[in-house]
Design an enzyme around this catalytic site. Structure first.
Site, short mmCIF file in Angstrom:
data_model
loop_
_atom_site.label_atom_id
_atom_site.label_comp_id
_atom_site.label_asym_id
_atom_site.label_seq_id
_atom_site.Cartn_x
_atom_site.Cartn_y
_atom_site.Cartn_z
N SER A 97 0.83 -1.21 0.00
CA SER A 97 0.00 0.00 0.00
C SER A 97 0.86 1.26 0.00
O SER A 97 0.35 2.37 0.01
CB SER A 97 -0.92 0.00 1.22
OG SER A 97 -0.17 -0.17 2.42
N GLN B 166 -7.46 -1.97 4.00
CA GLN B 166 -6.39 -1.20 3.39
C GLN B 166 -6.90 -0.41 2.18
O GLN B 166 -6.32 0.59 1.78
CB GLN B 166 -5.26 -2.16 2.96
CG GLN B 166 -4.12 -1.51 2.23
CD GLN B 166 -2.91 -2.43 2.16
OE1 GLN B 166 -2.24 -2.65 3.15
NE2 GLN B 166 -2.65 -2.99 0.99
N ASN C 107 -2.25 -2.53 13.29
CA ASN C 107 -3.70 -2.33 13.24
C ASN C 107 -4.15 -1.05 13.95
O ASN C 107 -4.97 -0.30 13.43
CB ASN C 107 -4.43 -3.54 13.83
CG ASN C 107 -4.19 -4.80 13.02
OD1 ASN C 107 -3.63 -4.73 11.92
ND2 ASN C 107 -4.61 -5.95 13.55
N GLU D 62 -19.03 22.58 -14.95
CA GLU D 62 -19.34 21.22 -15.41
C GLU D 62 -18.48 20.18 -14.70
O GLU D 62 -18.94 19.09 -14.35
CB GLU D 62 -19.14 21.12 -16.92
CG GLU D 62 -20.15 21.95 -17.70
CD GLU D 62 -19.75 22.10 -19.16
OE1 GLU D 62 -20.38 21.46 -20.01
OE2 GLU D 62 -18.79 22.84 -19.44
N LYS E 186 -18.09 31.04 -28.53
CA LYS E 186 -18.46 30.32 -27.32
C LYS E 186 -17.62 30.63 -26.10
O LYS E 186 -16.44 30.90 -26.18
CB LYS E 186 -18.41 28.81 -27.57
CG LYS E 186 -19.53 28.38 -28.50
CD LYS E 186 -19.82 26.93 -28.36
CE LYS E 186 -20.57 26.65 -27.09
NZ LYS E 186 -20.87 25.24 -26.96
N TYR F 296 -9.81 -6.47 12.55
CA TYR F 296 -9.16 -5.99 11.33
C TYR F 296 -9.12 -7.07 10.25
O TYR F 296 -8.89 -8.24 10.51
CB TYR F 296 -7.71 -5.55 11.65
CG TYR F 296 -6.94 -5.09 10.43
CD1 TYR F 296 -7.03 -3.76 9.99
CD2 TYR F 296 -6.16 -5.97 9.68
CE1 TYR F 296 -6.35 -3.34 8.86
CE2 TYR F 296 -5.47 -5.55 8.55
CZ TYR F 296 -5.58 -4.23 8.15
OH TYR F 296 -4.90 -3.80 7.02
#
Ligand code: ARG
Length: 467
Positions: free
Chosen positions: A33, A332, A120, A300, A293, A327
């Protein structure tokens, strides 16, 4: 695939040509991670310093080891801030990356930092700290947005525009009143943010893996050092809870829905057909083919960000919904959703604050539109009730006839000759013309929260005192 981590030697027998690398490299790919949780480095280091300090005070580690640990952690902090830190996927996440570097810097004392904690409670702490800071930032940004609306409302407390229901002209309102509707919406968002900060203001560190610890730790001390109100009460809940992240995402989703409605109004109002507002060059773009334009791209994109943020909320709710306590590694996946939504929300609020401040309001155009579509028909009916004593339902009926007549003649209600109005109902006098203008209509709506300029000014004063 992580650079330099491809395990080409064990090239894949099991899965064939689909994968260029062996199972352990795939494991690293799915498991690591660090690519996204490195964002938590400052929180991770802060948490570790507080934890080590507490361990020393409780005589669980020595003061010398604590000093080495704190010094090492501060070195790592400046290495990361200075872009000199090498993150490694082999070390999975921010917690292990920092700890491994600490061992290189200070030797065996580094091994004592992880006493009486687990990744944890560590990740729960880091992420809570991050979300708390983000909520505090959001609170400030919403305050700026509300301030922008208050300024525009003050400037336009008397400017008349059409009020819509079903996007059909309904009754005249003031632009200031319309602005104050957004102040209410963003004010509610901000109070949700404040509640969320209160909810998450409990420190997870010390819950350890899930069951607490046998070491004589002081969780009140770490909670205080890290700026939390108190420690969490249940260690199992502490490591399995991601409500604070889900609450952030739901607040973001609601706020973003509000921003999107505002964006939609700006898109509609800035069309040549409406012409109520003109966007500044800063918040619009031209077309590569049509020279005339001016496109409301920023509005938007704010409207579109809502889709992303809603997606993140649903993703995390879905990730969490089937998890047994406590956990699981599924959790994660919480971070990317929150990081992405936070970035989108910050951008959207900032863009809208800029746009609201920059919009040019075409008051003449708004006023002209406010009078069309028989927008003062309700005022005629109310006049009949008040001045001629008709029951409202009958007055509604009489007014319907007047509107139909004006429609056939192609004129406004205020342009109908008195004789023709009297032919519909003899109780009508020339006094009626006083209520048929848009200014008279808005000025009469003095009920609490109504559109009259005097009421709008009261609403502005209420919010100024609270912003
Ligand atoms: N990277 C992990 C996460 O974000 C940290 C916690 C890991 N804990 C564990 N028991 N494997 O959730």
């Amino acid at each position: 695939m992580a650079e330099g981590t491809k395990d080409t030697k064990s090239s894949n027998q099991m899965w064939g040509g689909r994968f260029a690398s062996g199972p352990d490299a795939i494991m690293e790919e799915i498991n690591a991670s660090i690519d996204f949780d490195k964002k938590l480095f400052a929180q991770d280091i802060r948490g570790s310093i507080a934890h080590a300090t507490m361990l020393a005070q409780q005589r669980i580690i020595s003061a010398e080891d604590k000093d080495k640990i704190v010094q090492g952690l501060n070195t790592i902090l400046s290495e990361i801030e200075g872009g000199k830190f090498e993150f490694s996927r082999r070390l999975e996440d921010i917690h292990m990356n920092v700890e491994a570097r600490l061992a290189t810097l200070i030797g065996p004392a580094a091994g004592r930092l992880h006493t009486a904690r687990s990744r944890n409670d560590q990740v729960a702490l880091d992420f809570r700290l991050w979300v708390k800071e983000e909520l505090q930032k959001t609170e400030k940004m919403l305050t700026d947005l509300i301030a922008a609306f208050l300024d525009r409302a003050e400037e336009h407390a008397e400017s008349v525009m059409p009020g819509f229901t079903h996007l059909q002209t309904a009754q005249p309102v003031t632009f200031g009143h319309h602005c104050m509707a957004y102040v209410e919406m963003f004010g509610r968002d901000r109070s949700r943010v404040r509640h969320a900060i209160e909810h998450l203001d409990e420190s997870p560190i010390g819950a350890a893996a899930l069951a607490g610890t046998g070491y004589p730790i002081d969780r009140h001390m770490t909670a205080k050092a890290l700026g939390f109100r108190e420690p969490t009460r249940n260690s199992i809940d502490t490591v399995s809870d991601r409500d604070f992240a889900i609450e952030f995402l739901s607040i973001a989703a609601i706020c973003s829905m509000h921003l999107s409605r505002l964006a939609e109004e700006i898109v509609i109002w800035s069309t040549p057909q409406f012409g109520f507002v003109r966007l500044s060059d800063a918040f619009s773009t031209g077309s590569s083919i049509m020279p005339q334009k001016k496109n409301p791209d920023a509005a938007e994109l704010v409207r579109a960000k809502t889709g992303r943020i809603n997606g993140s909320l649903i993703a995390l709710l879905t990730i969490m919904k089937g998890l047994p306590l406590a956990y699981s590694k599924d959790m994660q996946e919480d971070k990317e959703q929150v990081f992405d939504a936070a970035e989108s929300l910050e951008l959207a609020i900032a863009a809208m604050t800029g746009m609201v401040r920059d919009l040019t309001i075409n008051t003449a155009r708004m006023k002209a539109a406010a009078g069309s579509g028989y927008s003062t028909a309700t005022d005629l009916a109310d006049w009949l009730v008040r001045e001629a004593g008709l029951p409202f339902r009958d007055a509604h009926h009489v007014t319907g006839h007047a509107v139909a007549l004006a429609e056939t003649k192609g004129c406004d209600l205020s342009e109908l000759p008195l004789a023709e109005l009297q032919a519909i109902n003899p109780a009508i006098t020339d006094k009626v013309y006083e209520v048929l203008t848009v200014e008279a209509s808005v000025a009469s709506r003095k009920s609490f929260g109504g559109t009259a300029p005097s009421e709008v000014r009261k609403q502005i004063a209420y919010w100024r005192a609270r912003n």
